[in-house]
Design an enzyme around this catalytic site. Structure first.
Site, PDB file in Angstrom:
ATOM      1  N   VAL A  77     -15.194  -7.129  -2.217  1.00 26.60           N
ATOM      2  CA  VAL A  77     -14.220  -6.288  -1.516  1.00 26.60           C
ATOM      3  C   VAL A  77     -14.925  -5.227  -0.687  1.00 26.60           C
ATOM      4  O   VAL A  77     -15.768  -4.480  -1.200  1.00 26.60           O
ATOM      5  CB  VAL A  77     -13.268  -5.605  -2.523  1.00 26.60           C
ATOM      6  CG1 VAL A  77     -12.302  -4.673  -1.806  1.00 26.60           C
ATOM      7  CG2 VAL A  77     -12.494  -6.651  -3.317  1.00 26.60           C
ATOM      8  N   VAL A 107       0.554  17.605   1.205  1.00 24.85           N
ATOM      9  CA  VAL A 107      -0.024  16.363   0.705  1.00 24.85           C
ATOM     10  C   VAL A 107       0.389  15.217   1.626  1.00 24.85           C
ATOM     11  O   VAL A 107       1.551  15.116   2.024  1.00 24.85           O
ATOM     12  CB  VAL A 107       0.440  16.084  -0.742  1.00 24.85           C
ATOM     13  CG1 VAL A 107       0.039  14.689  -1.180  1.00 24.85           C
ATOM     14  CG2 VAL A 107      -0.139  17.127  -1.682  1.00 24.85           C
ATOM     15  N   ASN A 153     -20.645  -7.130  -1.819  1.00 28.40           N
ATOM     16  CA  ASN A 153     -21.881  -7.443  -2.533  1.00 28.40           C
ATOM     17  C   ASN A 153     -22.571  -8.626  -1.891  1.00 28.40           C
ATOM     18  O   ASN A 153     -21.993  -9.320  -1.049  1.00 28.40           O
ATOM     19  CB  ASN A 153     -21.597  -7.707  -4.020  1.00 28.40           C
ATOM     20  CG  ASN A 153     -20.774  -8.961  -4.233  1.00 28.40           C
ATOM     21  OD1 ASN A 153     -21.252 -10.082  -4.079  1.00 28.40           O
ATOM     22  ND2 ASN A 153     -19.500  -8.779  -4.594  1.00 28.40           N
ATOM     23  N   HIS A 164      -6.961   0.429 -13.364  1.00 29.80           N
ATOM     24  CA  HIS A 164      -6.353   0.968 -12.147  1.00 29.80           C
ATOM     25  C   HIS A 164      -7.357   1.712 -11.272  1.00 29.80           C
ATOM     26  O   HIS A 164      -7.411   1.523 -10.048  1.00 29.80           O
ATOM     27  CB  HIS A 164      -5.199   1.892 -12.557  1.00 29.80           C
ATOM     28  CG  HIS A 164      -4.317   2.308 -11.434  1.00 29.80           C
ATOM     29  ND1 HIS A 164      -4.461   3.491 -10.751  1.00 29.80           N
ATOM     30  CD2 HIS A 164      -3.254   1.682 -10.871  1.00 29.80           C
ATOM     31  CE1 HIS A 164      -3.533   3.595  -9.833  1.00 29.80           C
ATOM     32  NE2 HIS A 164      -2.780   2.512  -9.879  1.00 29.80           N
ATOM     33  N   ASP A 191     -19.336  -4.404  -6.459  1.00 30.69           N
ATOM     34  CA  ASP A 191     -18.871  -3.900  -5.166  1.00 30.69           C
ATOM     35  C   ASP A 191     -18.966  -2.385  -5.056  1.00 30.69           C
ATOM     36  O   ASP A 191     -18.726  -1.820  -3.985  1.00 30.69           O
ATOM     37  CB  ASP A 191     -17.423  -4.326  -4.920  1.00 30.69           C
ATOM     38  CG  ASP A 191     -17.282  -5.832  -4.788  1.00 30.69           C
ATOM     39  OD1 ASP A 191     -18.319  -6.519  -4.765  1.00 30.69           O
ATOM     40  OD2 ASP A 191     -16.134  -6.315  -4.727  1.00 30.69           O
ATOM     41  N   SER A 204      -0.145   2.354  -4.937  1.00 29.61           N
ATOM     42  CA  SER A 204      -1.452   2.739  -5.464  1.00 29.61           C
ATOM     43  C   SER A 204      -2.570   2.164  -4.619  1.00 29.61           C
ATOM     44  O   SER A 204      -3.648   2.736  -4.523  1.00 29.61           O
ATOM     45  CB  SER A 204      -1.621   2.233  -6.901  1.00 29.61           C
ATOM     46  OG  SER A 204      -1.018   3.110  -7.813  1.00 29.61           O
ATOM     47  N   ASP A 233      -7.887   9.344 -11.298  1.00 28.50           N
ATOM     48  CA  ASP A 233      -7.250   8.115 -11.756  1.00 28.50           C
ATOM     49  C   ASP A 233      -7.648   7.843 -13.210  1.00 28.50           C
ATOM     50  O   ASP A 233      -7.932   8.794 -13.946  1.00 28.50           O
ATOM     51  CB  ASP A 233      -7.661   6.961 -10.830  1.00 28.50           C
ATOM     52  CG  ASP A 233      -6.547   5.946 -10.645  1.00 28.50           C
ATOM     53  OD1 ASP A 233      -6.294   5.188 -11.597  1.00 28.50           O
ATOM     54  OD2 ASP A 233      -5.942   5.917  -9.565  1.00 28.50           O
ATOM     55  N   ALA A 265       3.377  13.599  -4.796  1.00 28.02           N
ATOM     56  CA  ALA A 265       3.584  13.186  -3.416  1.00 28.02           C
ATOM     57  C   ALA A 265       4.628  14.042  -2.703  1.00 28.02           C
ATOM     58  O   ALA A 265       4.794  13.918  -1.492  1.00 28.02           O
ATOM     59  CB  ALA A 265       3.995  11.719  -3.366  1.00 28.02           C
TER      60      ALA A 265
END
Length: 510
Positions: free
Chosen positions: A183, A280, A122, A109, A80, A328, A71, A275
């Protein structure tokens, strides 16, 4: 940063006469949240229960599994992700050596994706509580001490001093670690590898993303990744031939590759590479109700499963958070489930891991496999804990077989050696030449019969041709006669409704 940022522009690169666009797929709404709202993040993760993630995590949290996130780079300082990223590399030539610097278009991203996949949460809430309590105790003590000292100054010599209170013992402030705030990813104990790419225009190193991707895949495999997440894609279903070897390398080394299907809001009307690469696991997006997302998904025959792609939450660089949408975010949810499976069944091969995810998905939309949901919406608990029959091959196909069928005409031909004299030695022994055989001068008996038969056949052919010529000339004379006759002399049959030859012509044209 704006509180509502929509990314509309994907960047492109010309290569071999075709436009291949590679971009991060966070092409939905990105609403930035303040760090003060971190403690509300967990309550916003509706997919933890709806997908059975909470139940699945009772069996495993992804321990011992490395997941490569190819990425824009991961901000490893995010609370986190403390301890989550164990390695990385940069393929762009413009990032940090360990891939821990967010770069390029949508630089945040990679951090968003990483937190959804392996966020540890956290304990900042507990840290703040302890700090607040200690500060309260200290303030109360300082006040009491000041009052006691002031009172003692007022005392006369024969009066007893007021006891000055001792400073209280404070609670130890916990170190930053995973906790109930922030998260929580699908596989919070998995180890992440951050592989940074420069996606978009303006790469200072001028390395095309098409070249970065195969290098990234091979590096991830060599670095021990058992799952690769690729929340990126192109507007074309085709991919450069240079990618073949890299994805076959992952296939040969038993690596599960998960990719996002793309988003309509990002200008993608169909699933694009990577993709579309056989083998995949491609992830489509659904909304909170489980319906195919209008903006944050796309469709195609390569879709394997679907996962939530709307109203997602994730971590931003510099300790921030955001609500966002797009496949994503759906892809790392599925990649996280793959990590859970590989953790619980460490000897299970990649085809079986993928098959488990497909066969336990909740069928949605049209019955069976379809272009919007694939096999259905992923069910993390069932994928991890159900009994699923083993398979011998990946149900989504193999890149090896695709290469064999589709690249056969592109294979480089091997040049034949130049003609020359053989230098090999022979073990054959020389033998005497045979005596010559005298020719037979007699006439065969069958020869006159063949000559006569051929003559008779020729005469028959000539006669048949003459008859056909006479018949054809007679037909031509008859046709000429008919053509010259007046229309009124032709016999036209009348139908039951007196429909004559002119009934289909307008009256004024009769």
């Amino acid at each position: 940063m704006s509180t509502a940022l929509r990314v509309k522009k994907a960047t492109g690169l010309k290569k071999s006469g075709s436009l291949l666009v590679i971009a991060a797929l966070a092409m939905g709404m990105l609403s930035v949240l303040t760090p003060a709202q971190a403690d509300t993040m967990r309550d916003s993760e509706y997919w933890l229960d709806s997908l059975g993630v909470t139940q699945a995590q009772q069996s495993t949290k992804g321990e011992g599994v490395k997941v490569a996130i190819i990425d824009t780079g991961i901000d490893t300082s995010h609370p986190d992700l403390k301890g989550a990223v164990v390695g990385g590399a940069d393929m762009s030539g413009s990032g940090e050596a360990k891939g821990n610097k967010p770069i390029g278009v949508m630089s945040e991203h990679g951090t968003l994706v990483a937190t959804l996949l392996a966020g540890r949460g956290n304990n900042k809430g507990e840290i703040n509580r302890v700090k607040s309590e200690n500060e309260r105790l200290k303030a109360a003590w300082e006040k009491a001490k000041a009052e006691a000292e002031e009172e003692n100054e007022k005392q006369k010599d024969d009066e007893k001093d007021v006891e000055v209170p001792k400073e209280p013992e404070y609670q130890d402030v916990p170190k930053l670690t995973g906790g109930s705030d922030g998260v929580l990813g699908v596989a919070p104990a998995a180890e992440l590898l951050s592989v940074s790419l420069w996606m978009g225009e303006g790469n200072p190193a001028n390395i095309p993303v098409e070249e970065q991707i195969p290098r990234a895949v091979k590096w991830a495999v060599d670095s021990g990744a058992k799952v690769i997440n690729m929340s990126l894609g192109s507007t074309s279903p085709a991919w450069p031939e240079s990618w073949d070897d890299a994805f076959k390398y992952a296939e040969d080394h038993d690596v599960v590759v998960v990719a996002a299907a793309g988003n309509r809001s990002g200008g993608m009307s169909q699933v694009g590479a990577p993709a579309t690469i056989p083998g995949v696991l491609t992830v489509a997006g659904v909304d909170e109700s489980g319906k195919a997302s209008q903006d944050s998904s796309t469709e195609g025959i390569s879709i394997g499963v679907a996962a939530p792609a709307e109203q997602l939450v994730g971590g931003l660089p510099d300790n921030g958070y955001a609500r966002w949408s797009g496949t994503s975010g759906a892809a790392p949810l599925v990649a996280g489930v793959a990590a859970l499976i590989r953790s619980k069944y460490p000897d299970m091969k990649a085809p079986d891991v993928i098959n488990r995810i497909l066969k336990t998905a909740r069928d949605t939309g049209a019955s069976g496999v379809d272009n919007l949901y694939g096999y259905g919406i992923i069910n993390a608990n069932a994928a991890v804990n159900n009994s699923v029959a083993s398979v011998s091959v990946n149900p989504l196909g193999t890149i090896e077989e695709w290469i064999r069928v589709h690249r056969r005409n592109n294979a480089k031909s091997t040049e034949a050696p130049a003609p020359g004299v053989s230098m090999e030695k022979s073990d054959l022994k020389q033998v005497a030449a045979p005596k010559p055989i005298q020719p037979d001068t007699s006439t065969p008996v069958l020869q006159p019969v063949l000559v006569i038969g051929a003559g008779v056949l020729l005469l028959l052919v000539i006669g048949a041709g003459s008859i056909q010529t006479l018949v054809r000339r007679r037909r031509e004379r008859l046709a000429a006669s008919v053509a010259s006759a007046s229309l009124s002399s032709l016999k036209v049959g009348k139908s039951a409704g007196d429909h004559d030859l002119f009934d289909d012509i307008p009256e004024e044209d009769k």
